[in-house]
Design an enzyme around this catalytic site. Structure first.
Site, PDB file in Angstrom:
ATOM      1  N   SER A 149       0.868  -1.175   0.000  1.00 20.36           N
ATOM      2  CA  SER A 149       0.000   0.000   0.000  1.00 20.36           C
ATOM      3  C   SER A 149       0.904   1.224   0.000  1.00 20.36           C
ATOM      4  O   SER A 149       2.083   1.133   0.370  1.00 20.36           O
ATOM      5  CB  SER A 149      -0.853   0.005   1.277  1.00 20.36           C
ATOM      6  OG  SER A 149      -1.421   1.282   1.511  1.00 20.36           O
ATOM      7  N   TYR A 162      -3.049  -1.005  10.463  1.00 18.64           N
ATOM      8  CA  TYR A 162      -2.922  -1.197   9.009  1.00 18.64           C
ATOM      9  C   TYR A 162      -1.589  -0.650   8.503  1.00 18.64           C
ATOM     10  O   TYR A 162      -0.859  -1.329   7.768  1.00 18.64           O
ATOM     11  CB  TYR A 162      -4.090  -0.499   8.311  1.00 18.64           C
ATOM     12  CG  TYR A 162      -4.136  -0.716   6.806  1.00 18.64           C
ATOM     13  CD1 TYR A 162      -4.738  -1.847   6.265  1.00 18.64           C
ATOM     14  CD2 TYR A 162      -3.590   0.216   5.922  1.00 18.64           C
ATOM     15  CE1 TYR A 162      -4.793  -2.051   4.889  1.00 18.64           C
ATOM     16  CE2 TYR A 162      -3.634   0.025   4.546  1.00 18.64           C
ATOM     17  CZ  TYR A 162      -4.241  -1.109   4.036  1.00 18.64           C
ATOM     18  OH  TYR A 162      -4.283  -1.305   2.675  1.00 18.64           O
TER      19      TYR A 162
HETATM   20  P1  NAP Z   1     -11.358  -6.051  -0.477  1.00 15.56           P
HETATM   21  O1  NAP Z   1     -12.226  -5.900  -1.666  1.00 15.56           O
HETATM   22  O2  NAP Z   1     -11.941  -5.935   0.879  1.00 15.56           O
HETATM   23  O3  NAP Z   1     -10.592  -7.438  -0.621  1.00 15.56           O
HETATM   24  C1  NAP Z   1      -9.846  -7.998   0.411  1.00 15.56           C
HETATM   25  C2  NAP Z   1      -9.874  -9.482   0.225  1.00 15.56           C
HETATM   26  O4  NAP Z   1      -9.099 -10.129   1.252  1.00 15.56           O
HETATM   27  C3  NAP Z   1     -11.286 -10.051   0.331  1.00 15.56           C
HETATM   28  O5  NAP Z   1     -11.471 -11.022  -0.681  1.00 15.56           O
HETATM   29  C4  NAP Z   1     -11.266 -10.691   1.711  1.00 15.56           C
HETATM   30  O6  NAP Z   1     -12.177 -11.737   1.829  1.00 15.56           O
HETATM   31  C5  NAP Z   1      -9.867 -11.207   1.757  1.00 15.56           C
HETATM   32  N1  NAP Z   1      -9.486 -11.612   3.097  1.00 15.56           N
HETATM   33  C6  NAP Z   1      -9.621 -10.928   4.261  1.00 15.56           C
HETATM   34  N2  NAP Z   1      -9.176 -11.670   5.282  1.00 15.56           N
HETATM   35  C7  NAP Z   1      -8.725 -12.836   4.753  1.00 15.56           C
HETATM   36  C8  NAP Z   1      -8.154 -14.020   5.289  1.00 15.56           C
HETATM   37  N3  NAP Z   1      -7.925 -14.129   6.608  1.00 15.56           N
HETATM   38  N4  NAP Z   1      -7.823 -15.032   4.454  1.00 15.56           N
HETATM   39  C9  NAP Z   1      -8.046 -14.930   3.127  1.00 15.56           C
HETATM   40  N5  NAP Z   1      -8.607 -13.842   2.559  1.00 15.56           N
HETATM   41  C10 NAP Z   1      -8.940 -12.820   3.370  1.00 15.56           C
HETATM   42  O7  NAP Z   1     -10.178  -4.992  -0.520  1.00 15.56           O
HETATM   43  P2  NAP Z   1      -9.083  -4.659  -1.637  1.00 15.56           P
HETATM   44  O8  NAP Z   1      -9.025  -3.200  -1.731  1.00 15.56           O
HETATM   45  O9  NAP Z   1      -9.289  -5.454  -2.856  1.00 15.56           O
HETATM   46  O10 NAP Z   1      -7.774  -5.141  -0.871  1.00 15.56           O
HETATM   47  C11 NAP Z   1      -6.859  -6.064  -1.419  1.00 15.56           C
HETATM   48  C12 NAP Z   1      -5.450  -5.724  -0.934  1.00 15.56           C
HETATM   49  O11 NAP Z   1      -5.078  -4.446  -1.473  1.00 15.56           O
HETATM   50  C13 NAP Z   1      -5.306  -5.608   0.585  1.00 15.56           C
HETATM   51  O12 NAP Z   1      -4.071  -6.177   0.992  1.00 15.56           O
HETATM   52  C14 NAP Z   1      -5.290  -4.114   0.806  1.00 15.56           C
HETATM   53  O13 NAP Z   1      -4.608  -3.752   1.989  1.00 15.56           O
HETATM   54  C15 NAP Z   1      -4.568  -3.648  -0.439  1.00 15.56           C
HETATM   55  N6  NAP Z   1      -4.772  -2.232  -0.750  1.00 15.56           N
HETATM   56  C16 NAP Z   1      -5.975  -1.751  -1.150  1.00 15.56           C
HETATM   57  C17 NAP Z   1      -6.114  -0.402  -1.448  1.00 15.56           C
HETATM   58  C18 NAP Z   1      -7.399   0.217  -1.917  1.00 15.56           C
HETATM   59  O14 NAP Z   1      -7.446   1.437  -2.076  1.00 15.56           O
HETATM   60  N7  NAP Z   1      -8.431  -0.536  -2.152  1.00 15.56           N
HETATM   61  C19 NAP Z   1      -5.023   0.459  -1.304  1.00 15.56           C
HETATM   62  C20 NAP Z   1      -3.815  -0.054  -0.880  1.00 15.56           C
HETATM   63  C21 NAP Z   1      -3.693  -1.395  -0.613  1.00 15.56           C
HETATM   64  P3  NAP Z   1     -13.622 -11.480   2.535  1.00 15.56           P
HETATM   65  O15 NAP Z   1     -14.251 -10.360   1.786  1.00 15.56           O
HETATM   66  O16 NAP Z   1     -14.270 -12.787   2.354  1.00 15.56           O
HETATM   67  O17 NAP Z   1     -13.314 -11.134   3.960  1.00 15.56           O
END
Ligand code: NAP
Length: 264
Positions: A149, A162
């Site tokens: 991130s 986080y």
């Molecule tokens: P998201 O749509 O909430 O996706 C997160 C995913 O991780 C979901 O499929 C969730 O499953 C899964 N997850 C959570 N706990 C888990 C576990 N214990 N075991 C296996 N899977 C698990 O959010 P996203 O934005 O796509 O995030 C994906 C990654 O990108 C994360 O690492 C996040 O920190 C990073 N990121 C995102 C952003 C942004 O702006 N969106 C920015 C920087 C970094 P469930 O839904 O079933 O819980």
């Protein structure tokens, strides 16, 4: 670009992971779609990937559980023969001011975002080292891509769990890159800025929130999951074979400290 390779994407039933799993399939890889809850969503992702004529299946596993991660990679080796790409993407937020944050909220985020990446990287690396380079498949013996991130380097009030997890991911990635490069394993990270997914819906779901967010993004738009998915595919491909131990920020310039464009 990834034809013949076997990829595992964690947290692939939503957001960035979903887009990445689909992009991996589009690029020719066979894909394991990991999820922890939401089997129906994962099955739909599998269908999308299979439409590209590659193999895919959904696998339920909590990335913070040592045995479940070991079982996930073992099944992959059994069903696909091996693993070439591990995208350690799963992550979550449990936001709170420091003085209100419980130990459980701190621990949950560290367990999933940091320990989960350690476990996924370790299990994939065991297979990469065992198998070594297969020239017809890829110039490297395997790729580990950590989803970090911009908060790997930008402090974030109200999100100490986080931000600490992502700062940790940065050092995890660099240390593993140093340790595994002699085995021809490439470890890198992607550092997304603000991407439109469920994890940060509050930051973009109203016009006021989006306008406020855009002040942090010089390029003038909120990112889409495909912006990150495309970067992951590029990072996994041999086009970037000499990229080792790097965090690629995909953030519309968020890490350029835009507040200093007019201040400072
Ligand atoms: P998201 O749509 O909430 O996706 C997160 C995913 O991780 C979901 O499929 C969730 O499953 C899964 N997850 C959570 N706990 C888990 C576990 N214990 N075991 C296996 N899977 C698990 O959010 P996203 O934005 O796509 O995030 C994906 C990654 O990108 C994360 O690492 C996040 O920190 C990073 N990121 C995102 C952003 C942004 O702006 N969106 C920015 C920087 C970094 P469930 O839904 O079933 O819980």
């Amino acid at each position: 670009m990834l034809r013949g390779q076997k990829a595992c994407v964690t947290g692939a039933n939503s957001g960035i992971g979903l887009a990445t799993a689909v992009a991996m399939g589009r690029a020719g890889a066979d894909v394991v779609v990991n999820y922890v809850v939401g089997a129906d969503e994962a099955d739909k992702v599998v269908e999308q990937i299979e439409a590209f004529g590659v193999r895919a299946y959904a696998h339920e596993a909590d990335v913070s559980d040592e045995q479940q991660v070991a079982d996930m990679v073992a099944r992959m080796v059994k069903e696909f023969g091996t693993i070439d790409i591990m995208v350690a993407n799963a992550g979550l937020q449990r936001d709170s001011a420091l003085t209100e944050m419980t130990l459980a909220e701190w621990q949950k985020v560290i367990d999933v975002n940091l320990t989960g990446q350690f476990l996924c990287a370790r299990e994939a690396a065991k297979e990469f080292v065992r198998r070594g380079v297969v020239e017809e498949v890829s110039r490297s013996a395997g790729k580990i891509i950590c989803m970090s991130s911009v908060h790997q380097i930008i402090p974030w009030s109200g999100h100490v769990n986080y931000a600490s997890s992502k700062g940790g991911v940065g050092m995890l990635m660099q240390t593993l890159a140093q340790e595994l490069a002699p085995h021809k394993i490439r470890v890198n990270a992607i550092g997304p800025g603000a991407i439109r997914t469920p994890i940060n819906r509050d930051a973009w779901s109203t016009p006021q929130a989006e306008a406020s967010l855009l002040q942090l993004i010089p390029y003038g738009r909120v990112g889409d999951p495909d912006d990150i998915a495309n970067a992951v595919v590029a990072m996994a491909s041999d086009l970037l074979d000499y990229v080792v131990g790097t965090t690629l920020y995909v953030d519309g310039g968020m890490t350029l400290f835009p507040g200093f464009a007019t201040g400072g």
